[in-house]
Write a protein that holds these residues in place. Structure first.
Motif, short mmCIF file in Angstrom:
data_model
loop_
_atom_site.label_atom_id
_atom_site.label_comp_id
_atom_site.label_asym_id
_atom_site.label_seq_id
_atom_site.Cartn_x
_atom_site.Cartn_y
_atom_site.Cartn_z
N ALA A 100 -1.93 1.81 -3.08
CA ALA A 100 -2.95 0.89 -3.60
C ALA A 100 -3.04 1.05 -5.11
O ALA A 100 -3.14 0.08 -5.86
CB ALA A 100 -4.30 1.18 -2.95
N TYR A 101 -2.98 2.29 -5.53
CA TYR A 101 -3.06 2.62 -6.96
C TYR A 101 -1.90 1.98 -7.71
O TYR A 101 -2.08 1.33 -8.74
CB TYR A 101 -3.05 4.14 -7.09
CG TYR A 101 -3.05 4.69 -8.49
CD1 TYR A 101 -4.25 5.03 -9.11
CD2 TYR A 101 -1.87 4.92 -9.17
CE1 TYR A 101 -4.26 5.57 -10.38
CE2 TYR A 101 -1.86 5.45 -10.44
CZ TYR A 101 -3.06 5.78 -11.05
OH TYR A 101 -3.06 6.31 -12.30
N VAL A 102 -0.71 2.15 -7.14
CA VAL A 102 0.48 1.57 -7.78
C VAL A 102 0.36 0.05 -7.86
O VAL A 102 0.68 -0.57 -8.86
CB VAL A 102 1.75 2.00 -7.02
CG1 VAL A 102 2.94 1.14 -7.43
CG2 VAL A 102 2.03 3.47 -7.25
N ARG A 103 -0.15 -0.55 -6.76
CA ARG A 103 -0.30 -2.00 -6.75
C ARG A 103 -1.25 -2.44 -7.88
O ARG A 103 -1.03 -3.44 -8.55
CB ARG A 103 -0.85 -2.44 -5.39
CG ARG A 103 -1.16 -3.92 -5.28
CD ARG A 103 -1.38 -4.35 -3.83
NE ARG A 103 -2.20 -3.41 -3.06
CZ ARG A 103 -3.52 -3.27 -3.19
NH1 ARG A 103 -4.18 -3.99 -4.08
NH2 ARG A 103 -4.19 -2.40 -2.45
N MET A 104 -2.30 -1.66 -8.11
CA MET A 104 -3.29 -2.06 -9.11
C MET A 104 -2.87 -1.71 -10.54
O MET A 104 -3.15 -2.44 -11.48
CB MET A 104 -4.63 -1.37 -8.83
CG MET A 104 -5.30 -1.92 -7.59
SD MET A 104 -6.79 -0.99 -7.30
CE MET A 104 -6.92 -1.13 -5.55
N VAL A 105 -2.25 -0.55 -10.68
CA VAL A 105 -1.95 -0.05 -12.02
C VAL A 105 -0.52 -0.37 -12.43
O VAL A 105 -0.20 -0.49 -13.60
CB VAL A 105 -2.23 1.47 -12.09
CG1 VAL A 105 -1.83 2.06 -13.41
CG2 VAL A 105 -3.71 1.74 -11.81
N GLY A 106 0.36 -0.51 -11.40
CA GLY A 106 1.75 -0.87 -11.70
C GLY A 106 2.61 0.32 -12.09
O GLY A 106 3.77 0.17 -12.43
N ARG A 107 2.03 1.53 -12.09
CA ARG A 107 2.82 2.72 -12.40
C ARG A 107 2.06 3.95 -11.91
O ARG A 107 0.89 3.87 -11.58
CB ARG A 107 3.09 2.81 -13.89
CG ARG A 107 1.83 2.87 -14.73
CD ARG A 107 2.16 2.59 -16.19
NE ARG A 107 1.02 2.85 -17.04
CZ ARG A 107 0.00 2.02 -17.21
NH1 ARG A 107 -0.05 0.87 -16.55
NH2 ARG A 107 -0.99 2.33 -18.02
N LEU A 108 2.76 5.07 -11.90
CA LEU A 108 2.12 6.30 -11.42
C LEU A 108 1.65 7.19 -12.55
O LEU A 108 0.55 7.67 -12.56
CB LEU A 108 3.10 7.08 -10.55
CG LEU A 108 2.85 6.98 -9.07
CD1 LEU A 108 3.83 7.86 -8.32
CD2 LEU A 108 1.43 7.36 -8.69
N ASP A 109 2.51 7.45 -13.49
CA ASP A 109 2.10 8.27 -14.63
C ASP A 109 2.98 7.91 -15.81
O ASP A 109 3.79 7.00 -15.73
CB ASP A 109 2.19 9.77 -14.30
CG ASP A 109 3.56 10.15 -13.78
OD1 ASP A 109 4.55 9.63 -14.32
OD2 ASP A 109 3.65 10.95 -12.84
N VAL A 110 2.82 8.61 -16.91
CA VAL A 110 3.53 8.19 -18.11
C VAL A 110 5.01 8.58 -18.12
O VAL A 110 5.75 8.19 -18.99
CB VAL A 110 2.88 8.74 -19.39
CG1 VAL A 110 1.55 8.08 -19.63
CG2 VAL A 110 2.75 10.24 -19.31
N LEU A 111 5.42 9.37 -17.14
CA LEU A 111 6.80 9.84 -17.16
C LEU A 111 7.77 8.88 -16.46
O LEU A 111 8.95 9.10 -16.46
CB LEU A 111 6.88 11.21 -16.48
CG LEU A 111 6.12 12.32 -17.20
CD1 LEU A 111 5.98 13.52 -16.31
CD2 LEU A 111 6.82 12.69 -18.50
#
Lengths: 317, 245
Positions: free
Chosen positions: A296-307
Motif C-alpha cells: 500500500a505504501y509503495v502504491r501511495m509513495v511510489g518508492r520504498l526508500d532513497v536507495l
C-alpha cells in the motif's frame, strides 16, 4: 481528540514546502504511526508539535490547547525522542535516564524503579553504568528511548526509535512501545520502516513530499490492494532487470529486492515466470503472498526508500 | 522548593556530569594560563614598576573571563549545536533560561580559580598589596556574567557554528592586542579610544582595578557600561534561544 493538526504548512527558505497542508487526528491511548520516505517532512512535523520549529500556517492543538502559541504546554504534555542522538557523552546511561525522569517531575523512588525496569526489559543492563560517549549508536538510541519513556508524557513522540538497533532488542523495544500505550500514553511513532510499523501501530498516516497520502488502519490502507497478491524477487548479486512482464503492476526495486503487485487472476503466470527466472539463475528466491502494508505504501509513495533505482528503470514489456 | 529551582539544580547536575570529562582539563588549562600570564609579563617588561605590575595583573581577570566567555564558550556551544544538544534540551519541560543559568554557573566555576590564582600570584610575584573592596564580588560576577552572555549571543546568533568559531578567532586578537587591558588606554590611537569608550572591555578591566587596587578609575561608570552590555547580552540570548526554526 488528544492531538489535532490542521492544514499545517511549513515553508523553509521561502520555497521548500516541507509540510504542505498536513491534517491528522490522534486519539488518546493509540499508537499512531507517521510513515514516509526520507525527506517526506516527518521530522519537520514533530519538531513543530514539540515547539522546536514554527509552522508557517495551520494549527496544532493538544487537548484543545493551541501549542503553536503555547509551546511550553506541548513540552509539559509530550516526551520526545529526537532523531538525532541524545547529548549524554559525559553521563552514564542510568544517570541520563534518571535525571530526565526527575526533570520530567518524577519522584526519586518512582524514577529509580522505572529506570531499572526499562533497563531490564530492554536488556541493556551491561551498559547501564557506562558513559554515553562509549556506547554504540544502537545502545545510545535505546537509552534515548528510556529517557522518553521513564516518566512518559500523555503523548510520547518517538522519531525513528529503532534506527541502528539489533533485531532482538528491536522486538523488545516494540513491546515497550506497546506497553506505553497500554498504560495510558499516546504514542506518535515516526518511522520509515513499513514492515515493523504494520505490526506496531493502531493507525497510521503516510506522508510524502509534505502531503498526507493516506490515513487509516493498516487494513484500511491495504483495502485498495484487494484482489491483488504481492510478488517479491530477490536478485542474484550483480543481476539487473530492465524489463518485466505486463502483469507486474507498480514494480519497484530496493537494492536486490524487486517488489510488485499482481492481479489474483495472474498468479499462475507469475509463478511460472518466477520459476523460470530461478532456473536461469537470475534470482535467488521469490515470494508470492498476500499484500502487505508495504505494498500500500509503495502504491501511495511510489518508492520504498532513497536507495532504490530511479523510477522508469524498470519497464513493462 | 519551587519548580524553577528544582529544574535549575537538576540541570546543574546534568551539566556538571556532562562536562565532567572536560571540566578538570578546562580548569587546569585556565590555571596554567593564569600562571603563564603572571610570569609571561616579566618577559614582556624586564623592568616593571609596582604600579605597572598592579595595572597589568588586575587586568588579568578581564582577559581570562573574556577568553573563556567570548572564545571557549562559543566554541563549545557551537559543538553542542552541531551535535543537536539543544534540540534535545529545548524539548524538555524546563524554561530555557533555567538551562542557561545552570550552564553559566558551570562556566563561572571554570573561570574563578584562574582569576583568583592570577591575582594572588601576581600580587605576590611582583610584590604589591591588593586593596580589596567588598564590591569585588559583584564587580567580578558582573564581568563574568556579561562575558558569558555575550558568548552565548555569539554562539547562538551565528548562522552556523563555524561562523561563531571564526568570530571567536578575531575576538582573541582584538582582546589581546587592541584593547586597553595590557597597556593604558592613552597608548591607543584616538579613533580606537573612541571605539573603546563604547565597548565593555576597558570598563571590565576598570571594574577589577577599581575593586582590587587603589588605582583611580570611575567605578560607577564601569558598572553602568558593563551592566548595560550584560543586559544586552541577556536579552539577545533570551530571544535567540526562544526562537523556533
Amino acid at each position: 481528540m488528544l492531538l489535532e493538526i490542521n492544514n499545517l504548512v511549513k515553508v523553509f527558505n521561502k520555497n521548500i514546502r516541507a509540510n504542505d497542508g498536513i491534517s491528522l487526528k490522534v486519539d488518546e491511548g493509540e499508537v499512531f504511526g507517521l510513515l514516509g520516505p526520507n525527506g517526506a517532512g516527518k521530522t519537520t512535523l514533530v519538531n513543530q508539535i514539540i515547539g522546536l520549529a514554527m509552522p508557517t500556517s495551520g494549527s496544532i492543538t493538544i487537548n484543545g490547547i493551541d501549542v503553536v502559541s503555547k509551546p511550553d504546554y506541548a513540552r509539559q504534555t509530550c516526551s520526545f525522542q529526537a532523531q538525532t542522538q541524545v547529548p549524554i557523552a559525559g553521563l552514564t546511561a542510568i544517570q541520563a535516564i534518571e535525571l530526565v525522569g526527575l526533570i520530567r517531575g518524577g519522584d526519586n523512588i518512582q524514577v529509580r524503579e522505572r529506570s531499572r525496569q526499562l533497563i531490564d526489559s530492554l536488556e541493556i543492563g551491561e551498559w547501564a553504568n557506562k558513559m554515553g560517549a562509549t556506547l554504540s549508536g544502537g545502545v545510545r538510541r535505546i537509552v534515548a528511548f528510556c529517557m522518553a519513556a521513564v516518566i512518559p508524557g500523555r503523548i510520547v513522540i518517538l522519531d525513528e526509535p529503532t534506527n541502528d538497533i539489533d533485531p532482538v532488542r528491536r522486538r523488545l523495544l516494540w513491546h515497550e512501545i506497546r506497553s506505553l500505550a497500554d498504560t495510558g500514553s499516546t504514542v506518535l511513532l515516526v518511522t520509515h520502516n513499513v514492515l515493523e510499523a504494520e505490526r506496531a501501530v493502531d493507525r497510521l498516516t503516510i506522508i510524502d513530499k509534505g502531503k498526507v497520502v493516506g490515513t487509516g488502519t493498516a487494513a484500511d490502507l491495504k483495502d485498495q490492494d484487494k484482489n491483488h497478491m504481492r510478488l517479491e524477487l530477490i536478485l542474484e548479486p550483480g543481476m539487473i532487470f530492465h524489463k518485466v512482464p505486463k502483469f507486474l503492476e507498480q514494480t519497484i526495486t530496493s537494492k536486490r529486492r524487486i517488489i510488485s503487485r499482481i492481479n489474483e487472476k495472474k498468479v499462475t503466470n507469475a509463478l511460472n515466470w518466477s520459476q523460470s527466472l530461478k532456473e536461469q539463475g537470475m534470482i535467488e528466491e521469490f515470494f508470492l503472498g498476500p499484500t502487505t502494508l508495504e505494498d500500500a505504501y509503495v502504491r501511495m509513495v511510489g518508492r520504498l526508500d532513497v536507495l532504490e533505482m530511479p523510477d522508469g528503470d524498470i519497464k513493462n514489456d | 522548593m519551587t519548580k524553577a529551582l528544582r529544574s535549575y539544580l537538576l540541570l546543574l547536575r546534568w551539566q556538571a556530569l556532562s562536562q565532567k570529562p572536560l571540566l578538570p582539563l578546562n580548569m587546569a588549562v585556565q590555571i596554567m594560563i593564569a600562571i603563564g600570564f603572571v610570569i609571561g609579563l616579566s618577559f614582556f617588561y624586564p623592568e616593571i614598576s609596582e604600579t605597572t605590575a598592579k595595572y597589568l595583573i588586575t587586568g588579568a581577570p578581564t582577559i581570562i573571563i573574556l577568553m573563556i566567555g567570548l572564545v571557549l564558550l562559543p566554541q563549545i556551544v557551537g559543538m553542542a549545536r552541531k551535535e543537536g544538544t539543544f534540540d534535545y534540551m529545548w524539548s524538555l519541560p524546563i524554561p530555557r533560561m533555567v538551562y542557561i543559568a545552570a550552564d553559566a554557573t558551570i562556566w563561572i566555576l571554570v573561570v574563578l580559580p584562574g582569576v583568583i590564582i592570577a591575582l594572588a600570584m601576581g600580587a605576590a610575584y611582583y610584590g604589591f598589596g591588593l586593596d580589596i573592596s567588598l564590591l569585588v564580588i559583584p564587580a567580578l560576577l558582573l564581568v563574568a556574567i556579561s562575558g558569558i552572555f555575550l558568548g552565548y549571543a555569539i554562539a547562538h546568533g551565528a548562522p552556523k557554528p563555524e561562523i561563531a568559531h571564526l568570530i571567536t578567532q578575531i575576538l582573541v586578537f582584538v582582546i589581546m592586542i587592541f584593547s586597553p587591558v595590557m597597556y593604558p588606554v592613552e597608548q591607543l590611537p584616538d579613533w580606537l579610544v573612541k571605539i573603546h569608550n563604547f565597548l565593555p572591555i576597558k570598563y571590565m578591566a576598570d571594574l577589577s582595578r577599581g575593586t582590587l587596587t587603589d588605582l583611580d578609575v570611575n567605578l560607577g561608570l564601569a558598572f553602568i557600561v558593563v551592566g548595560a552590555w550584560c543586559v544586552a547580552g541577556f536579552i539577545i540570548t533570551y530571544f535567540l534561544i526562544r526562537r523556533r526554526r
